[in-house]
Design a protein around this motif. Sequence first.
Motif, mmCIF file in Angstrom:
data_model
loop_
_atom_site.group_PDB
_atom_site.id
_atom_site.type_symbol
_atom_site.label_atom_id
_atom_site.label_comp_id
_atom_site.label_asym_id
_atom_site.label_seq_id
_atom_site.Cartn_x
_atom_site.Cartn_y
_atom_site.Cartn_z
ATOM 1 N N ALA A 41 0.856 -1.184 0.000
ATOM 2 C CA ALA A 41 0.000 0.000 0.000
ATOM 3 C C ALA A 41 0.891 1.232 0.000
ATOM 4 O O ALA A 41 1.876 1.292 0.740
ATOM 5 N N TYR A 42 0.545 2.190 -0.850
ATOM 6 C CA TYR A 42 1.265 3.457 -0.936
ATOM 7 C C TYR A 42 0.285 4.566 -0.579
ATOM 8 O O TYR A 42 -0.773 4.678 -1.207
ATOM 9 N N ASN A 43 0.616 5.330 0.445
ATOM 10 C CA ASN A 43 -0.282 6.372 0.969
ATOM 11 C C ASN A 43 -1.675 5.813 1.246
ATOM 12 O O ASN A 43 -2.685 6.451 0.975
ATOM 13 N N GLY A 44 -1.712 4.597 1.759
ATOM 14 C CA GLY A 44 -2.976 3.968 2.128
ATOM 15 C C GLY A 44 -3.745 3.343 0.980
ATOM 16 O O GLY A 44 -4.815 2.778 1.183
ATOM 17 N N GLY A 74 -4.804 5.087 -8.554
ATOM 18 C CA GLY A 74 -5.262 5.878 -7.415
ATOM 19 C C GLY A 74 -4.137 6.555 -6.671
ATOM 20 O O GLY A 74 -4.328 7.028 -5.553
ATOM 21 N N VAL A 75 -2.936 6.567 -7.263
ATOM 22 C CA VAL A 75 -1.792 7.224 -6.630
ATOM 23 C C VAL A 75 -1.109 8.148 -7.633
ATOM 24 O O VAL A 75 -1.132 7.903 -8.830
ATOM 25 N N THR A 76 -0.519 9.191 -7.108
ATOM 26 C CA THR A 76 0.311 10.073 -7.921
ATOM 27 C C THR A 76 1.726 9.915 -7.411
ATOM 28 O O THR A 76 2.024 10.288 -6.277
ATOM 29 N N ALA A 77 2.578 9.313 -8.228
ATOM 30 C CA ALA A 77 3.945 9.052 -7.793
ATOM 31 C C ALA A 77 4.841 8.852 -8.998
ATOM 32 O O ALA A 77 4.394 8.416 -10.059
ATOM 33 N N ASN A 78 6.114 9.160 -8.816
ATOM 34 C CA ASN A 78 7.121 8.844 -9.815
ATOM 35 C C ASN A 78 7.532 7.398 -9.544
ATOM 36 O O ASN A 78 8.076 7.088 -8.496
ATOM 37 N N TYR A 79 7.249 6.509 -10.469
ATOM 38 C CA TYR A 79 7.546 5.094 -10.252
ATOM 39 C C TYR A 79 8.199 4.460 -11.470
ATOM 40 O O TYR A 79 8.013 3.304 -11.763
ATOM 41 N N THR A 80 8.969 5.248 -12.194
ATOM 42 C CA THR A 80 9.557 4.751 -13.431
ATOM 43 C C THR A 80 10.781 3.874 -13.205
ATOM 44 O O THR A 80 11.051 2.985 -14.008
ATOM 45 N N ALA A 81 11.543 4.115 -12.159
ATOM 46 C CA ALA A 81 12.779 3.352 -11.952
ATOM 47 C C ALA A 81 12.457 1.944 -11.473
ATOM 48 O O ALA A 81 11.632 1.741 -10.597
ATOM 49 N N LYS A 82 13.131 0.974 -12.080
ATOM 50 C CA LYS A 82 12.963 -0.397 -11.614
ATOM 51 C C LYS A 82 14.223 -0.924 -10.931
ATOM 52 O O LYS A 82 14.250 -2.049 -10.472
ATOM 53 N N ASP A 83 15.262 -0.100 -10.878
ATOM 54 C CA ASP A 83 16.502 -0.480 -10.211
ATOM 55 C C ASP A 83 16.859 0.555 -9.161
ATOM 56 O O ASP A 83 16.531 1.729 -9.299
ATOM 57 N N GLY A 84 17.546 0.102 -8.131
ATOM 58 C CA GLY A 84 17.973 1.016 -7.085
ATOM 59 C C GLY A 84 19.046 0.372 -6.235
ATOM 60 O O GLY A 84 19.569 -0.698 -6.554
ATOM 61 N N ASP A 103 9.053 6.704 -6.192
ATOM 62 C CA ASP A 103 8.424 7.185 -4.963
ATOM 63 C C ASP A 103 7.786 6.082 -4.131
ATOM 64 O O ASP A 103 7.745 6.164 -2.906
ATOM 65 N N ILE A 104 7.283 5.064 -4.782
ATOM 66 C CA ILE A 104 6.583 4.006 -4.053
ATOM 67 C C ILE A 104 7.544 3.204 -3.187
ATOM 68 O O ILE A 104 7.246 2.900 -2.039
ATOM 69 N N THR A 131 4.779 3.834 2.596
ATOM 70 C CA THR A 131 4.582 2.514 1.997
ATOM 71 C C THR A 131 4.622 1.412 3.047
ATOM 72 O O THR A 131 5.448 1.440 3.952
ATOM 73 N N ARG A 132 3.722 0.448 2.879
ATOM 74 C CA ARG A 132 3.705 -0.766 3.712
ATOM 75 C C ARG A 132 3.753 -1.969 2.778
ATOM 76 O O ARG A 132 2.941 -2.072 1.858
ATOM 77 N N ILE A 133 4.721 -2.848 3.029
ATOM 78 C CA ILE A 133 4.902 -4.027 2.186
ATOM 79 C C ILE A 133 4.967 -5.258 3.080
ATOM 80 O O ILE A 133 5.671 -5.265 4.091
#
Length: 143
Positions: A41-44, A74-84, A103-104, A131-133
């Motif tokens: 969940a991201y921002n609930g 239902g979220v506004t976030a930058n989530y383009t990166a798949k590596d970190g 951002d997620i 975030t909660r995972i």
Amino acid sequence: MKKFLNRTSTIFLVAAIGMLSCKEDEVKSSTLGRWSIDTIAYNGVDVRACLNINILHLEKEYCTLPELLATDCGVTANYTAKDGSWSITEKSPLYLSINANNDIFRGKYDVKFIDDTVSRMLIMELTSKKTRIKCRKGLSNYE
């Protein structure tokens, strides 16, 4: 006597650092690998169904993150990166930090490990400000 105390203090300090180092290595090695994301969940907002894959892969210093497929989650976030990159800090409590242009997943997480002895699974719960995972190790049960 003073020489004995200095020597004893030095030995104690080296032993303490060694034990902490082993503990940190043990935690890091338990964290390495592929984790199947059961809930996120991201921002609930539940974004699990929007992930392209439900795998979080933690390697030695790098991580591979799932991407969001749907743009209407239902979220506004930058989530383009798949590596970190990621690091773990052995303190009380235990923290895992993910650094990515995503951002997620980016953030500092409180880590909780659960040994599910009934299902024979190692479960990891990660909680940050946004975030909660909840995920399980290795996609299968342990022996």
